[in-house]
Design an enzyme around this catalytic site. Structure first.
Site, PDB file in Angstrom:
ATOM      1  N   TYR A   4      43.770  41.681  37.307  1.00 44.08           N
ATOM      2  CA  TYR A   4      43.049  40.517  37.818  1.00 44.08           C
ATOM      3  C   TYR A   4      43.889  39.263  37.693  1.00 44.08           C
ATOM      4  O   TYR A   4      44.114  38.536  38.638  1.00 44.08           O
ATOM      5  CB  TYR A   4      41.752  40.338  37.025  1.00 44.08           C
ATOM      6  CG  TYR A   4      40.957  39.109  37.423  1.00 44.08           C
ATOM      7  CD1 TYR A   4      41.265  37.879  36.891  1.00 44.08           C
ATOM      8  CD2 TYR A   4      39.918  39.206  38.331  1.00 44.08           C
ATOM      9  CE1 TYR A   4      40.551  36.755  37.245  1.00 44.08           C
ATOM     10  CE2 TYR A   4      39.200  38.090  38.691  1.00 44.08           C
ATOM     11  CZ  TYR A   4      39.520  36.862  38.137  1.00 44.08           C
ATOM     12  OH  TYR A   4      38.821  35.761  38.493  1.00 44.08           O
ATOM     13  N   ASP A 530      35.945  46.420  39.901  1.00 40.70           N
ATOM     14  CA  ASP A 530      36.419  45.071  39.614  1.00 40.70           C
ATOM     15  C   ASP A 530      37.188  44.478  40.792  1.00 40.70           C
ATOM     16  O   ASP A 530      37.687  45.192  41.656  1.00 40.70           O
ATOM     17  CB  ASP A 530      37.306  45.067  38.368  1.00 40.70           C
ATOM     18  CG  ASP A 530      38.547  45.911  38.549  1.00 40.70           C
ATOM     19  OD1 ASP A 530      38.426  47.003  39.125  1.00 40.70           O
ATOM     20  OD2 ASP A 530      39.628  45.489  38.132  1.00 40.70           O
ATOM     21  N   GLU A 531      37.249  43.165  40.797  1.00 46.53           N
ATOM     22  CA  GLU A 531      38.163  42.408  41.647  1.00 46.53           C
ATOM     23  C   GLU A 531      37.989  42.610  43.140  1.00 46.53           C
ATOM     24  O   GLU A 531      38.959  42.802  43.863  1.00 46.53           O
ATOM     25  CB  GLU A 531      39.610  42.698  41.223  1.00 46.53           C
ATOM     26  CG  GLU A 531      39.860  42.361  39.776  1.00 46.53           C
ATOM     27  CD  GLU A 531      41.279  42.631  39.313  1.00 46.53           C
ATOM     28  OE1 GLU A 531      41.627  42.125  38.248  1.00 46.53           O
ATOM     29  OE2 GLU A 531      42.038  43.331  40.000  1.00 46.53           O
ATOM     30  N   VAL A 532      36.774  42.566  43.605  1.00 43.86           N
ATOM     31  CA  VAL A 532      36.540  42.555  45.049  1.00 43.86           C
ATOM     32  C   VAL A 532      36.603  41.098  45.502  1.00 43.86           C
ATOM     33  O   VAL A 532      35.818  40.274  45.029  1.00 43.86           O
ATOM     34  CB  VAL A 532      35.187  43.189  45.406  1.00 43.86           C
ATOM     35  CG1 VAL A 532      34.867  42.995  46.879  1.00 43.86           C
ATOM     36  CG2 VAL A 532      35.208  44.674  45.057  1.00 43.86           C
TER      37      VAL A 532
END
Length: 859
Positions: A4, A530-532
């Site tokens: 991230y 995570d991290e869309v």
């Protein structure tokens, strides 16, 4: 998690505008640019990269030089080629009218192309250009790498270029100095080995009896039938140092024997270990308990016994009663970014088992690779499991993380066959390690998306349109514009499409079939989450159609909850629970135009397990908030447990540093149930200010019950070999093992600050002495040896003398004063050095492997 923040920094800094000047060596201008291309320039162009200025123009950016050196026999022409490399898209030519321009392609892949101002480089000559990039380049992890050359006339072929990295001449970023290391080490006491606790991790109860036993090749292993597997593993282990003893399934007391006995009431992982003059007795209720008793016995055996076959081994007499603190003690191995062979996975499993870690979180896919064979979906590994130079990503994926142009590169390309994976599962099961497979969704899914694109086009060309669309992971008419934190613009599954769920069900069922064939337990699959990035799905026709059909989806953000509710239901139908990164259990809340994240109450009731990595800034208490809300939390704190972060703030130290620097002490002083108490520095390595955590949420009694364990991840962006993996893994992993298994230390609960610090200093000395004198010497030979990091010497000049020390007592400091690099034959540091000049110091282990060299001037 690490991925991230690396991306976040790159995306943030890439908005900077860079200004320019132009180097223009006169010699290059005389070269004829119409000469025939130099074929051997494919290999004979060398690059040299050096940072020139940090905080360029007063901003958080760096100015660097890139030198092109022609070592071939003919000129490098001014046109007709491109040089590809991996790095942050923030890299730009300093001079917008200069000889080169740099363009971002996708992900971390960029290319450098000559402009009309580029002059051909004659044989033996060089040209230097300047580039500007975001952030400070503290070590080479933020430098461009993976360079390769492609000729315009041969666009599908790349040629690897050699690159040399030169250390900056000025310490403009606050690198750690030798005297800083010395001061960090100065409270460490040298403890004689016979005063150390000889079982690691530290057991709950440990008493030395003063007696001992001598093991020989005639030693008998006797075992309760319930512990037959454990007895077999113990016998195989003893064979490596003594020759094979006999194994018998009897419970009679025997002379010079090791007995594995079943005893009720010791718990799921508890054991008793007694070393008596006539026998070693291990009592346990379960096979896991017996196994952990055996691991404790292994660490009781002197490390010197591993160097060669022994005729006998003396083991000190002890009485131990022990059990684990946390049931979930995990190491996360990322093989997606860069691959590790099956043999290395098995080696790491043996390491985990020795130190009682019981969960391998296996990160099997990401944007840059899909690493597990799935029956019926060959493109997943044929396309998604390979990287090289490509124009369309249809045969394999583009280069990433320095994997280069060759599709046969062993780090960028590779996968586990069904047989490989089953072997890994069986190996782990025998060692009481659960393997949790991670299938990254819906983001970090580019390898899967591109693989299913290739499948789609293959079947479409065969006239099988319906079959082609069966597992498609994106709407072909989606015009959404986004950029992930790792710079991808095409890495998110479309969660509105039924074919996405067919794909995930297919993968899940094939994975479950492999576990069944291996006879291995599986309770959960980790589905990432995570991290869309912002912008995803906004212009997907499939999404728009679903939103019209399903009234519960009122805005794009609602697709997140739609997706994970469906995954949760899919797993529940298969009698499993859902695991994911922290975002799986979070819900966006907007108040007064301010965005924040709170625990999603819906999934909190569903036994969802979340790995919480973010304990930075406003999220310092996130893990506790989620545990208090009902989620089962695995503490994966970046500041203390991310093994891919560099040990120290030094140019020579490999590793990332976006979340700080993680030396051996960080996992050791981590207090799981009160980690804010002992956080000493921030992610920039500055001391944390008093009051930083005022008002932060603390664990409730309910929340404490929801902390299921600890996990240390090793992300592999910069892990290009097994040796580098082991360097980053060890000895830090032993700090995690201690915290996850051993009882809460007294210094963690002592309310008096001065007493707590004194207790900590004593415990830290015990820990580093144990590692330096027992565990790391053992790991020189265990499973053919591990290439752990040897610490850098600390040194300072005081009253005309050089004083030196080391983090791990038992290791030897050697030095030179004649300008040469210290070797295993150099002088041993035995006390203050009075010799004048530049003193170079280096730490060595018992095998002669050395640390990096530090130098101090004693004038």
């Amino acid at each position: 998690m690490a991925k991230y923040w690396i991306g976040f920094l790159g995306c943030f800094f890439s908005v900077w505008t860079v200004s320019c000047g132009q180097p223009s060596p006169q010699k290059q201008q005389k070269v004829e640019t119409t000469s025939a291309p130099q074929d051997n320039a494919k290999a004979d162009l060398q690059l040299i990269f050096q940072v020139l200025e940090e905080k360029y123009q007063g901003k958080t950016q760096s100015r660097s030089s890139l030198t092109f050196k022609n070592t071939g026999n003919a000129p490098l022409l001014a046109t007709g080629w491109k040089i590809y490399f991996n790095g942050s898209p923030s890299y730009k030519a300093k001079d917008t009218n200069g000889p080169i321009k740099i363009e971002s392609i996708n992900g971390d892949l960029l290319h450098l192309v000559p402009t009309e101002n580029f002059k051909a480089i004659a044989s033996g000559d060089s040209i230097t250009v300047e580039v500007v990039s975001a952030g400070q380049i503290i070590n080479d992890s933020r430098a461009p790498y993976g360079f390769y050359l492609v000729w315009d006339k041969e666009p599908a072929k790349g040629y690897t270029l050699t690159t040399r990295y030169v250390k900056p001449t000025k310490n403009a970023v606050g690198w750690i100095e030798a005297q800083d290391i010395y001061r960090q080490n100065q409270n460490i006491q040298n403890i004689p080995e016979d005063k150390l606790t000889k079982v690691f991790p530290t057991p709950a109860q440990y008493t030395k009896t003063g007696s001992s036993i001598t093991l020989t090749p005639a030693t008998m292993v006797t075992t309760d039938p319930a512990f037959a597997n454990e007895g077999k593993l113990l016998s195989e282990y003893l064979e490596t140092i003594l020759g094979k003893p006999n194994v018998a399934q009897v419970q009679e007391y025997g002379k010079n024997s090791i007995q594995l006995n079943k005893k009720p009431g010791l718990g799921a992982e508890g054991y008793e270990l007694q070393v008596l003059p006539m026998a070693i007795v291990i009592n346990a209720t379960t096979p896991a308990g017996a196994f952990y008793g055996i691991q404790s016995l292994k660490t009781l055996i002197p490390p010197s016994a591993y160097a060669q076959k022994q005729t006998s081994i003396t083991v000190d007499g002890v009485q131990i009663k022990d059990a684990s603190r946390f049931p979930h003690r995990a190491f996360m191995m990322d093989v997606a970014r860069n691959f590790q062979q099956k043999e290395q996975v098995l080696k790491v499993l043996d390491l985990m088992a020795l130190y009682k870690l019981n969960v391998l979180h296996f990160h099997l896919n990401d944007d840059e690779g899909w690493r597990l064979e799935i029956a019926g979906l060959p493109e997943l590994t044929q396309v998604g499991g390979r990287r090289g130079h490509t124009l369309d990503n249809l045969q394999f994926l583009q280069s990433a993380y320095a994997s280069g142009p060759d599709v046969n590169n062993s780090t960028g390309s590779g996968h586990y066959t069904k047989e490989d994976f089953i072997e890994i599962l069986k190996y782990a099961k025998a060692r009481h390690i659960k393997v949790i497979p991670e299938i990254e969704t819906p983001g970090h899914a580019r390898a899967a998306i591109k693989a299913m694109d290739a499948r789609y086009y293959r079947l479409l060309n065969e006239g099988k349109k319906t079959e082609a669309e069966q597992y498609l992971l994106r709407d072909l008419n989606d015009k959404s514009v986004y950029r992930s934190v790792q710079y991808w613009n095409d890495n998110v599954m479309d969660v509105s499409m039924p074919s996405t769920y067919r794909f995930l069900e297919k993968v899940t069922d094939e994975v479950l079939a492999m576990y069944k064939e291996a006879g291995a337990p599986i309770q959960t699959i980790h589905f990432g989450g995570d991290e869309v990035p912002k912008g995803v799905w906004e212009k997907s026709p499939s999404v728009q159609a679903l939103m019209k059909k399903d009234a519960s989806i009122k805005e794009i953000d609602d697709l997140w909850y739609y997706f994970f509710n469906k995954l949760n239901a899919m797993l529940k139908a298969r009698k499993m629970y859902l695991s994911g990164w922290e975002e799986v259990g979070l819900r966006k809340v907007r108040e007064n135009s301010k965005l924040s994240y709170v625990a999603n109450p819906v999934l909190a009731k569903e036994n969802v397990h979340v790995d919480v990595w973010n304990n930075i800034g406003t999220n310092s208490d996130l893990a506790y908030r989620m545990a208090n809300a009902g989620y089962k939390v695995v503490l994966t704190n970046v500041t203390n447990l991310y093994l891919d972060l560099a040990y120290q703030k030094a140019y020579e130290e490999p590793g990332l540093y976006w979340g700080g620097f993680v030396d051996l002490d960080k996992p050791f002083y981590f207090i799981p149930l009160n980690y804010m108490k002992n956080m000493k520095v921030d992610e920039s390595n500055n001391p944390i200010k008093p009051g930083t955590f005022a008002g932060k949420e603390q664990l409730t009694s309910k929340g404490k019950a929801n902390i299921v364990g600890l996990q240390a991840p090793l992300w592999s962006e910069r892990i290009l070999s097994p040796e580098r993996q082991e360097y980053m893994l060890l000895p830090k992993l032993l700090g995690l093992a201690e915290r996850a298994w051993a009882p809460d230390p007294m210094w963690a609960t002592e309310p008096n600050t001065a007493k707590s610090e004194a207790l900590y200093t004593a415990a830290w000395s015990q820990f580093v002495n144990t590692l330096g004198k027992r565990e790391l010497p053992r790991l020189n030979y265990y499973h053919n040896g591990f290439q752990y990091r040897i610490p850098t010497a600390g040194a300072l000049v005081e009253n005309g003398k050089v004083l030196a020390n080391v983090q791990l007592p038992g290791m030897v400091i050697r030095y030179t004063v004649d300008g040469s690099e210290p070797t295993a034959q150099s002088k041993v540091y035995l006390g203050p050095i009075t010799e004048k000049g530049t003193v170079k110091l280096r730490v060595f282990d018992v095998t002669g492997r050395g640390s990096r060299v530090i130098a101090v001037d004693n004038r």
